[in-house]
Design a protein around this motif. Structure first.
Motif, PDB file in Angstrom:
ATOM      1  N   PHE A   1       5.742  -5.321 -10.258  1.00 28.05           N
ATOM      2  CA  PHE A   1       6.691  -4.355  -9.715  1.00 28.05           C
ATOM      3  C   PHE A   1       6.526  -4.244  -8.199  1.00 28.05           C
ATOM      4  O   PHE A   1       7.490  -4.347  -7.440  1.00 28.05           O
ATOM      5  CB  PHE A   1       6.459  -3.003 -10.396  1.00 28.05           C
ATOM      6  CG  PHE A   1       7.280  -1.877  -9.850  1.00 28.05           C
ATOM      7  CD1 PHE A   1       8.573  -1.652 -10.299  1.00 28.05           C
ATOM      8  CD2 PHE A   1       6.757  -1.031  -8.880  1.00 28.05           C
ATOM      9  CE1 PHE A   1       9.334  -0.611  -9.790  1.00 28.05           C
ATOM     10  CE2 PHE A   1       7.509   0.012  -8.374  1.00 28.05           C
ATOM     11  CZ  PHE A   1       8.800   0.230  -8.827  1.00 28.05           C
ATOM     12  N   LEU A   2       5.280  -4.026  -7.768  1.00 29.70           N
ATOM     13  CA  LEU A   2       5.008  -3.859  -6.340  1.00 29.70           C
ATOM     14  C   LEU A   2       5.317  -5.130  -5.564  1.00 29.70           C
ATOM     15  O   LEU A   2       5.882  -5.078  -4.466  1.00 29.70           O
ATOM     16  CB  LEU A   2       3.560  -3.433  -6.122  1.00 29.70           C
ATOM     17  CG  LEU A   2       3.225  -2.017  -6.580  1.00 29.70           C
ATOM     18  CD1 LEU A   2       1.715  -1.795  -6.534  1.00 29.70           C
ATOM     19  CD2 LEU A   2       3.948  -0.979  -5.746  1.00 29.70           C
ATOM     20  N   GLN A   3       4.955  -6.275  -6.107  1.00 29.32           N
ATOM     21  CA  GLN A   3       5.204  -7.536  -5.404  1.00 29.32           C
ATOM     22  C   GLN A   3       6.701  -7.787  -5.249  1.00 29.32           C
ATOM     23  O   GLN A   3       7.165  -8.185  -4.186  1.00 29.32           O
ATOM     24  CB  GLN A   3       4.541  -8.689  -6.140  1.00 29.32           C
ATOM     25  CG  GLN A   3       4.585  -9.982  -5.374  1.00 29.32           C
ATOM     26  CD  GLN A   3       3.791 -11.070  -6.069  1.00 29.32           C
ATOM     27  OE1 GLN A   3       3.610 -11.062  -7.284  1.00 29.32           O
ATOM     28  NE2 GLN A   3       3.316 -12.022  -5.297  1.00 29.32           N
ATOM     29  N   PHE A   4       7.466  -7.529  -6.305  1.00 32.50           N
ATOM     30  CA  PHE A   4       8.907  -7.724  -6.259  1.00 32.50           C
ATOM     31  C   PHE A   4       9.540  -6.857  -5.168  1.00 32.50           C
ATOM     32  O   PHE A   4      10.272  -7.340  -4.311  1.00 32.50           O
ATOM     33  CB  PHE A   4       9.530  -7.392  -7.620  1.00 32.50           C
ATOM     34  CG  PHE A   4      11.029  -7.455  -7.632  1.00 32.50           C
ATOM     35  CD1 PHE A   4      11.683  -8.665  -7.720  1.00 32.50           C
ATOM     36  CD2 PHE A   4      11.788  -6.293  -7.533  1.00 32.50           C
ATOM     37  CE1 PHE A   4      13.071  -8.731  -7.725  1.00 32.50           C
ATOM     38  CE2 PHE A   4      13.172  -6.343  -7.532  1.00 32.50           C
ATOM     39  CZ  PHE A   4      13.815  -7.563  -7.628  1.00 32.50           C
ATOM     40  N   TYR A   5       9.260  -5.569  -5.206  1.00 32.99           N
ATOM     41  CA  TYR A   5       9.858  -4.657  -4.240  1.00 32.99           C
ATOM     42  C   TYR A   5       9.334  -4.896  -2.825  1.00 32.99           C
ATOM     43  O   TYR A   5      10.093  -4.855  -1.859  1.00 32.99           O
ATOM     44  CB  TYR A   5       9.650  -3.198  -4.658  1.00 32.99           C
ATOM     45  CG  TYR A   5      10.731  -2.736  -5.585  1.00 32.99           C
ATOM     46  CD1 TYR A   5      11.939  -2.270  -5.101  1.00 32.99           C
ATOM     47  CD2 TYR A   5      10.550  -2.806  -6.961  1.00 32.99           C
ATOM     48  CE1 TYR A   5      12.946  -1.870  -5.954  1.00 32.99           C
ATOM     49  CE2 TYR A   5      11.561  -2.396  -7.826  1.00 32.99           C
ATOM     50  CZ  TYR A   5      12.755  -1.934  -7.320  1.00 32.99           C
ATOM     51  OH  TYR A   5      13.752  -1.548  -8.159  1.00 32.99           O
ATOM     52  N   THR A   6       8.066  -5.163  -2.706  1.00 36.22           N
ATOM     53  CA  THR A   6       7.486  -5.372  -1.388  1.00 36.22           C
ATOM     54  C   THR A   6       8.077  -6.590  -0.701  1.00 36.22           C
ATOM     55  O   THR A   6       8.455  -6.525   0.470  1.00 36.22           O
ATOM     56  CB  THR A   6       5.959  -5.521  -1.496  1.00 36.22           C
ATOM     57  OG1 THR A   6       5.426  -4.312  -2.001  1.00 36.22           O
ATOM     58  CG2 THR A   6       5.335  -5.815  -0.155  1.00 36.22           C
ATOM     59  N   CYS A   7       8.169  -7.692  -1.402  1.00 39.86           N
ATOM     60  CA  CYS A   7       8.715  -8.904  -0.788  1.00 39.86           C
ATOM     61  C   CYS A   7      10.177  -8.716  -0.393  1.00 39.86           C
ATOM     62  O   CYS A   7      10.590  -9.113   0.693  1.00 39.86           O
ATOM     63  CB  CYS A   7       8.550 -10.090  -1.730  1.00 39.86           C
ATOM     64  SG  CYS A   7       6.838 -10.607  -1.912  1.00 39.86           S
TER      65      CYS A   7
ATOM     66  N   THR B   1       0.831  -1.200   0.000  1.00 40.28           N
ATOM     67  CA  THR B   1       0.000   0.000   0.000  1.00 40.28           C
ATOM     68  C   THR B   1       0.869   1.254   0.000  1.00 40.28           C
ATOM     69  O   THR B   1       0.611   2.198  -0.749  1.00 40.28           O
ATOM     70  CB  THR B   1      -0.946   0.001   1.220  1.00 40.28           C
ATOM     71  OG1 THR B   1      -1.744  -1.178   1.176  1.00 40.28           O
ATOM     72  CG2 THR B   1      -1.842   1.224   1.225  1.00 40.28           C
ATOM     73  N   TYR B   2       1.922   1.260   0.815  1.00 43.40           N
ATOM     74  CA  TYR B   2       2.819   2.415   0.862  1.00 43.40           C
ATOM     75  C   TYR B   2       3.496   2.626  -0.498  1.00 43.40           C
ATOM     76  O   TYR B   2       3.530   3.735  -1.031  1.00 43.40           O
ATOM     77  CB  TYR B   2       3.882   2.262   1.958  1.00 43.40           C
ATOM     78  CG  TYR B   2       4.981   3.274   1.811  1.00 43.40           C
ATOM     79  CD1 TYR B   2       4.753   4.615   2.106  1.00 43.40           C
ATOM     80  CD2 TYR B   2       6.230   2.915   1.317  1.00 43.40           C
ATOM     81  CE1 TYR B   2       5.750   5.567   1.936  1.00 43.40           C
ATOM     82  CE2 TYR B   2       7.229   3.859   1.142  1.00 43.40           C
ATOM     83  CZ  TYR B   2       6.979   5.177   1.447  1.00 43.40           C
ATOM     84  OH  TYR B   2       7.958   6.113   1.262  1.00 43.40           O
ATOM     85  N   LEU B   3       4.055   1.556  -1.070  1.00 42.19           N
ATOM     86  CA  LEU B   3       4.766   1.691  -2.340  1.00 42.19           C
ATOM     87  C   LEU B   3       3.828   2.092  -3.480  1.00 42.19           C
ATOM     88  O   LEU B   3       4.202   2.893  -4.340  1.00 42.19           O
ATOM     89  CB  LEU B   3       5.478   0.382  -2.697  1.00 42.19           C
ATOM     90  CG  LEU B   3       6.708   0.048  -1.883  1.00 42.19           C
ATOM     91  CD1 LEU B   3       7.301  -1.282  -2.352  1.00 42.19           C
ATOM     92  CD2 LEU B   3       7.742   1.141  -1.973  1.00 42.19           C
ATOM     93  N   GLN B   4       2.635   1.562  -3.471  1.00 39.04           N
ATOM     94  CA  GLN B   4       1.677   1.924  -4.509  1.00 39.04           C
ATOM     95  C   GLN B   4       1.332   3.405  -4.419  1.00 39.04           C
ATOM     96  O   GLN B   4       1.278   4.105  -5.429  1.00 39.04           O
ATOM     97  CB  GLN B   4       0.420   1.062  -4.392  1.00 39.04           C
ATOM     98  CG  GLN B   4      -0.539   1.236  -5.544  1.00 39.04           C
ATOM     99  CD  GLN B   4      -1.655   0.213  -5.478  1.00 39.04           C
ATOM    100  OE1 GLN B   4      -2.150  -0.119  -4.402  1.00 39.04           O
ATOM    101  NE2 GLN B   4      -2.042  -0.291  -6.630  1.00 39.04           N
ATOM    102  N   ASP B   5       1.137   3.884  -3.201  1.00 43.43           N
ATOM    103  CA  ASP B   5       0.860   5.303  -3.007  1.00 43.43           C
ATOM    104  C   ASP B   5       2.045   6.150  -3.476  1.00 43.43           C
ATOM    105  O   ASP B   5       1.869   7.149  -4.166  1.00 43.43           O
ATOM    106  CB  ASP B   5       0.545   5.592  -1.544  1.00 43.43           C
ATOM    107  CG  ASP B   5       0.247   7.061  -1.317  1.00 43.43           C
ATOM    108  OD1 ASP B   5      -0.853   7.500  -1.694  1.00 43.43           O
ATOM    109  OD2 ASP B   5       1.124   7.764  -0.771  1.00 43.43           O
TER     110      ASP B   5
END
Length: 181
Positions: A136-142, A113-117
């Motif tokens: 993109f979000l899944q890669f960075y988030t994990c 949620t933070y990265l998407q924002d």
């Protein structure tokens, strides 16, 4: 009043998690520590895992609210580092429990949620397909959430180093240029 009782039960659970694993904590111990009846406990929670879920939801909501209110990415990342550092032992016990998947999911959800924002704030007209954005979000988030959980921070200097490393990974490295403002 209800939130106070829930918070009291949660604080008792956190105290017990400092000493032992989640599987060994019982409702009997929680009610004794809080000085409440079993009926009061069951009025607020279904079981011990429900307390963990409530705690993670409350912490996630608070962390998300704080991180989205700041315009400074260093400060927002510092909030994540502080939270993980403050709750390291509890998180380690929870990640070592059979419910680790739920906790991991919650951590990933908060950071996504933070990265998407951040992505949408910095690049409101970014032409990225929903599937590419999700990858993109899944890669960075994990990766980032794994780093946060694995890296032990003992000093303010170590915290600043980690915050700077996270900032570099997200905003300055050649692969993170999409998030760079």
């Amino acid at each position: 009043m209800q939130a106070d009782v829930k918070q009291e039960i949660t604080e008792a659970l956190l105290q017990l998690l400092e000493k032992k694993s989640l599987e060994k904590i019982t409702v009997t111990e929680l009610v004794a520590l809080c000085g409440i009846s079993r009926q009061t406990f069951y009025y607020h929670f279904e079981d011990v895992l429900d307390v963990v879920d409530w705690w993670t939801r409350q912490g996630a909501q608070q962390l998300m609210t704080q991180s989205l209110q700041t315009e400074d990415p260093h400060r927002a990342l510092g909030l994540f580092v502080d939270y993980i550092t403050e709750h390291r032992r509890t998180l380690q016990h929870l990640l070592a429990s059979r419910w680790h998947e739920q906790l991991e999911r919650r951590l990933v959800q908060v950071f996504t949620t933070y990265l998407q924002d951040a992505l949408h704030r910095m690049h409101p007209n970014l032409a990225m397909s929903p599937a590419d954005e999700e990858a993109f979000l899944q890669f960075y988030t994990c990766g980032i959430s794994g780093l946060l959980v694995q890296r032990e921070v003992r000093t303010e200097a170590e915290k600043q180093t980690l915050v700077n490393q996270l900032y570099w990974l997200l905003f300055q490295n050649p692969w993170g240029h999409i998030l760079h403002s």
